[in-house]
Design a protein around this motif. Sequence first.
Motif, short mmCIF file in Angstrom:
data_model
loop_
_atom_site.label_atom_id
_atom_site.label_comp_id
_atom_site.label_asym_id
_atom_site.label_seq_id
_atom_site.Cartn_x
_atom_site.Cartn_y
_atom_site.Cartn_z
N ARG A 166 -6.84 1.23 -3.12
CA ARG A 166 -6.71 0.31 -2.03
C ARG A 166 -6.41 1.05 -0.79
NH1 ARG A 166 -6.97 -5.19 -0.92
NH2 ARG A 166 -5.46 -5.83 0.66
N LEU A 167 -5.06 2.08 -0.95
CA LEU A 167 -4.73 2.74 0.16
C LEU A 167 -5.69 3.84 0.47
CD1 LEU A 167 -2.31 3.84 1.69
CD2 LEU A 167 -1.50 5.21 -0.13
N TYR A 190 -16.95 -1.74 14.99
CA TYR A 190 -16.27 -0.52 14.43
C TYR A 190 -16.86 -0.13 13.21
CZ TYR A 190 -12.29 -0.28 17.29
OH TYR A 190 -11.37 -0.31 18.46
N ASP A 191 -17.68 -1.20 12.53
CA ASP A 191 -18.63 -0.68 11.27
C ASP A 191 -19.86 0.13 11.66
OD1 ASP A 191 -19.54 -2.91 12.56
OD2 ASP A 191 -20.01 -3.95 10.50
N ARG A 192 -20.20 0.04 12.90
CA ARG A 192 -21.26 0.59 13.49
C ARG A 192 -21.06 2.14 14.35
NH1 ARG A 192 -25.50 0.98 11.90
NH2 ARG A 192 -26.88 0.48 13.62
N ALA A 244 -8.77 3.30 0.48
CA ALA A 244 -9.82 2.66 1.38
C ALA A 244 -9.50 2.25 2.60
CB ALA A 244 -10.31 1.39 0.19
N PHE A 245 -8.14 1.96 2.75
CA PHE A 245 -7.34 1.73 3.82
C PHE A 245 -7.28 2.82 4.86
CE2 PHE A 245 -3.42 0.87 6.38
CZ PHE A 245 -3.75 -0.08 7.00
N MET A 246 -7.24 4.01 4.46
CA MET A 246 -7.29 5.14 5.08
C MET A 246 -8.67 5.46 5.39
SD MET A 246 -4.16 7.13 3.19
CE MET A 246 -4.30 8.85 4.17
N SER A 247 -9.63 4.89 4.74
CA SER A 247 -10.98 5.46 4.85
C SER A 247 -12.03 4.43 6.19
CB SER A 247 -11.82 5.46 3.62
OG SER A 247 -11.14 6.33 2.83
N GLU A 248 -12.96 4.78 6.49
CA GLU A 248 -13.90 3.73 7.35
C GLU A 248 -14.92 3.06 6.45
OE1 GLU A 248 -14.62 5.63 11.57
OE2 GLU A 248 -15.17 6.90 10.05
N SER A 249 -14.86 1.74 6.86
CA SER A 249 -16.08 0.94 6.15
C SER A 249 -17.05 1.07 7.40
CB SER A 249 -15.61 -0.43 6.02
OG SER A 249 -14.74 -0.51 4.96
N LEU A 250 -18.14 1.45 7.18
CA LEU A 250 -19.45 1.38 8.01
C LEU A 250 -20.61 0.76 7.30
CD1 LEU A 250 -18.86 5.41 8.93
CD2 LEU A 250 -18.35 3.43 10.33
N THR A 251 -21.47 0.42 8.52
CA THR A 251 -22.97 -0.20 8.25
C THR A 251 -23.88 0.78 8.71
OG1 THR A 251 -21.63 -2.19 8.07
CG2 THR A 251 -24.09 -2.41 8.37
N LEU A 302 0.80 -1.27 -0.01
CA LEU A 302 0.01 -0.09 -0.07
C LEU A 302 0.84 1.29 -0.08
CD1 LEU A 302 -2.94 -0.75 2.70
CD2 LEU A 302 -3.01 -0.54 0.20
N PHE A 328 -1.19 6.84 10.48
CA PHE A 328 -2.22 5.38 10.99
C PHE A 328 -1.50 5.32 12.27
CE2 PHE A 328 -0.55 5.12 6.54
CZ PHE A 328 -1.74 4.90 5.88
N LEU A 338 -11.25 -5.01 2.12
CA LEU A 338 -10.86 -3.88 1.05
C LEU A 338 -11.16 -4.09 -0.29
CD1 LEU A 338 -7.41 -2.70 2.67
CD2 LEU A 338 -9.61 -1.58 3.06
N MET A 360 -15.85 -6.73 6.30
CA MET A 360 -15.94 -6.35 4.91
C MET A 360 -14.30 -5.83 4.46
SD MET A 360 -17.65 -2.94 3.40
CE MET A 360 -18.46 -2.74 5.02
N ASP A 393 -9.37 -2.55 10.45
CA ASP A 393 -8.26 -2.45 9.73
C ASP A 393 -8.63 -3.28 8.45
OD1 ASP A 393 -7.15 -1.21 11.72
OD2 ASP A 393 -6.10 -3.09 12.58
N ARG A 394 -9.36 -4.21 8.28
CA ARG A 394 -9.71 -4.76 6.83
C ARG A 394 -8.57 -5.26 6.09
NH1 ARG A 394 -11.94 0.58 5.15
NH2 ARG A 394 -10.18 1.20 6.54
#
Lengths: 868, 155
Positions: free
Chosen positions: B25-26, A738-740, B28-35, A623, A637, B3, B1, A683-684
């Motif tokens: 991808r970078l 974390y996703d919520r 996305a990594f620096m962003s947040e995945s939210l539901t 990355l 980070f 990346l 979820m 962290d995904r």
Amino acid sequence: MDKNLVRFVWTYGRMDTIKTLIVTFMTFPVIYISLEIPKIIVNKALGAGNTPTEFPINFLYMDMSNFEYLLALCFIFIVMIVLNNGLKFVLNVQIGLTSERMLRRLRYHLYENVLRFRIKRFQHMKQGEIVQSVMGEVEPLGGFFGEVISTPVWQGGMLAVYMTFIFLQDPYLGAAAIALYPIQGYIIPKLQKKVVKLNKMRVTNVRKIADNLGESVGAIEEIHSNDTARWHLAQVADRLYENFSIRLQIFKRKYLIKGLNNFMIALTPFAFYLFGGIQVLQGNLEIGSLVAVLAAYKDVAGPWKALLNYFQRWTDLNSRFELVVENFTVDGLVYDRERVYDENPTPLKGEVEIKNVSFGPGSSGLNGASSKAPLGAFTGVLGGEEGGRELILKMMVGLVEPEGGRVTIGGTQVTEATMPAVGQGVAYVSGDNAFFAGTLRENLTYSLRKSASMLSDTDTAEAVEKLSEANITGNFAAEPLGDWTDYAAAGVTDGAELDARIVELATKVGLAAELYSLGLQSRIDPSDHPEIAEKIAGARNTLRDAAAQNRELADLVEFWDDGAFNQNASLLENVLYAMPKKARTSIADYAEDADVVAVLAESGAEQPLIRAGLAIARQLVELLGAVDEDSSLLDSFSDYSKKDILASAEVVEKYRMKSDHKPSDEEKRLLLSFALAFIPVRDRLDAVDDEVEAQLLAARTKAIQLTQNSDKFVSFGEDVYSPALSLSENLLHGKRRYDRRSAWKKFDDFLEDEIERSGLREGITAVGLGAQLGAGGAGLSASSKKRSALIRALLKRPEMVVIDGVAAGVSPEDDAIREAIVAEMAGKSVVMSLTTEGAARKCDHIIMVSDDGTAKDGATASMLEPAE
Amino acid sequence: MSLNKAVEAMQQTPIFAGIDPKRLRLLAFMSESLTYRAGELLFDQGDEGDSAFVVIDGSASVLINIGGEKKEVAVIGSKQIFGEMAVLCDIPRTAAIGAKSDLDVLRIDRDAFLKLLSEFTEVSLQVMRFLAARLEATTKDLGAAQAEINDLKGG
């Protein structure tokens, strides 16, 4: 403070100096004997004298042969050398000791004077200059203090001893030896005078450099935003050049003086050879004596040089001492010592009377303003937006000294009252009260830090020495780390009551919410707050059940289940199903914890974790591979430090070259730290596949057995408070999803309700007092700082509080804070700056500052237009 | 979820199409995945705009305040982006966005996006190209609209 260096040393270092002198005098006979012996050896034992010695000779009550006689003399000679050097050692140590003590005293004196400066002194004397004076400028004095009196006595004495010896050998040679002294005594001081003048210029210039440096650090934002770096560089460069040219001139003169001295010292032996040689040829002088005189003269050069050197240093350092001391003792600008150490202060109390005060120019100043703030009243100060209002408020507490007119409280002029009288009588709150690195509690109780914790000499040898050194050097013999809190001033008896009082005040001025959230984020040692820890651990199950039953809440949390992997928890927590007792700043740091590492190795988690860590490292490298090494991107980070990201590239490369690479300890730590801190949902990265997950779960079973009976871990299965987790984490038997994150607020509200219900709120709020604020109180928002300053002021229960720019508006919130302050100060005076008349309706008394620099005052009804 | 899913969705949006997947991808990594759950608001009309959202799964409603009530005026489906203008310029949200169904999104923070732009010039170029294309389309539309107005006036 004495402006004369010698008097300063004699006044404060007399005992040490006398000790030095005693040792000095003891060395003289030793030196004389060690000069006399070689002469006897040559002339008598070896028979080089004019009259041959008859053996056996009676020496030290014994008859000796020439051989025995030589041995005895040599033995005495060696004893004298040992004695001489031993005494020199004692002497040097004593000089060093004296010097250090005097330096400590001087610095302390200077600092004490800084604290005693009238406020207006700081308009002319800047921080850089003060620091430079107290630390840098007096440093060279340090080595000199011990010598001020002893060196001239010691070196002069030695010179006298040598000269006496030479004169006793031959008066003519003696006369020849000192023939050039008068010439040196005339020329050198003349040259020296110029050096002193140059030195003064140098010191002044260095002070200005220090000032420039301080100024540019203070104005760094202006420099950046205006692109004026080059101008500041030019300014300093110019000063540095001046410094260079002054120093060059000093050097030239110094070495000229040195050269002259050396030349004259070298001239003298010429006279010895000429006159001494003639005497020997004529048979008037024994050759042994001439040799001894020459040896003695070689030794004379030492003390004589030392004396000249001393003279040079004395003139230089004496002028430097004067320059520093003068700057710190300007007449009329330094308060008496009493002002700091007033033992029985009468707190300022009464009506504030401002009489015809003037200060500064134009509309931002005051010009003959007069007003009153009655005792026990709530006085609002309006107008004077340009600065007049602030000046009046500061004058009321003595922080600004009027250029004309006077300000009195109960008849006492504020700027003439002692610090304790002012400190106990009045409090001042503004938007920019200072905050210090330390806990919030320490910052709030700063106003109570007055009951000095004195040094005692009962505990250790170190304590005894600390106290005695403080007394010898006239320093304040107190322990800064002790408990300085004046509980009585706050009307409480101990720390627990004080905490309760702070929380009470925080609720009144609106800081309680901040304290509560600081408390929730804090990690505590359960032994410090046993009650809270127990209650929190006890509430955990109830909370889990309550949350689990509520569908909305349950959706926000992934609860712990000892048989299931938690996607919202770090791998560390997932493996251990526990947390170490010893808290560390970040999860990654546990990769260095020996206990944790041992459990990981024994449970078989190490291999899968390193695999996961390597996978993370590979993806990070992929990355961030194209990112520049000093890009700010690498700082974004929080869980992966820039240093570690860069280091991981090397490890990844090693594995690429050799797939079964055996990682070194440091590489292991790095990979482990990546893995331990990894939280899958947050962290995904693809780090934990099904195989690794299964291995980690298997390791968890073993880890639970290992940690269960260990006193170094707290298991998630126990109802015990875990010190490595924050208060809020301890309340939850699980992890927030974390996703919520966007819905966490709902959970916060739920927690708050539950905390309220279980009576934990006050305890948690008090825990917030222990939060570390960082330098300058960086951990607090501007509005929290203002509220904290209010609490600090109210805690010490002053007779009057003066508040500028805090809760000054018409909003209901400001109004509520004002009401709380007035209620808290019932029967005492409150003076507040207010932005509008609307905010002043509830005042008893109003001071109106005009833009022309005058002021008028009166009862509220007479001063304000009636409200519509 | 993972990346990967986020990157896939990003590639389908016009602003990110054509950008090297590694960079995405970078980001996305620096962003947040939210539901979000159906009915939850992502942001309200008038909020400070500090982030863009890419829909990964589910659909979202664009809601406008009409007479004190939020009315759905449009629907945003999977693999679409919204709020991207807020990332580039400091403007308040012009509409509220709510989750129509369960909704997975990638929330791209302004700071992260700007850092990426300043680090990789080719990404900046691609974004510029996208903006220029959009401007051109808008200008064209505006021209057409202007012509229509003129026609109406004349006729």
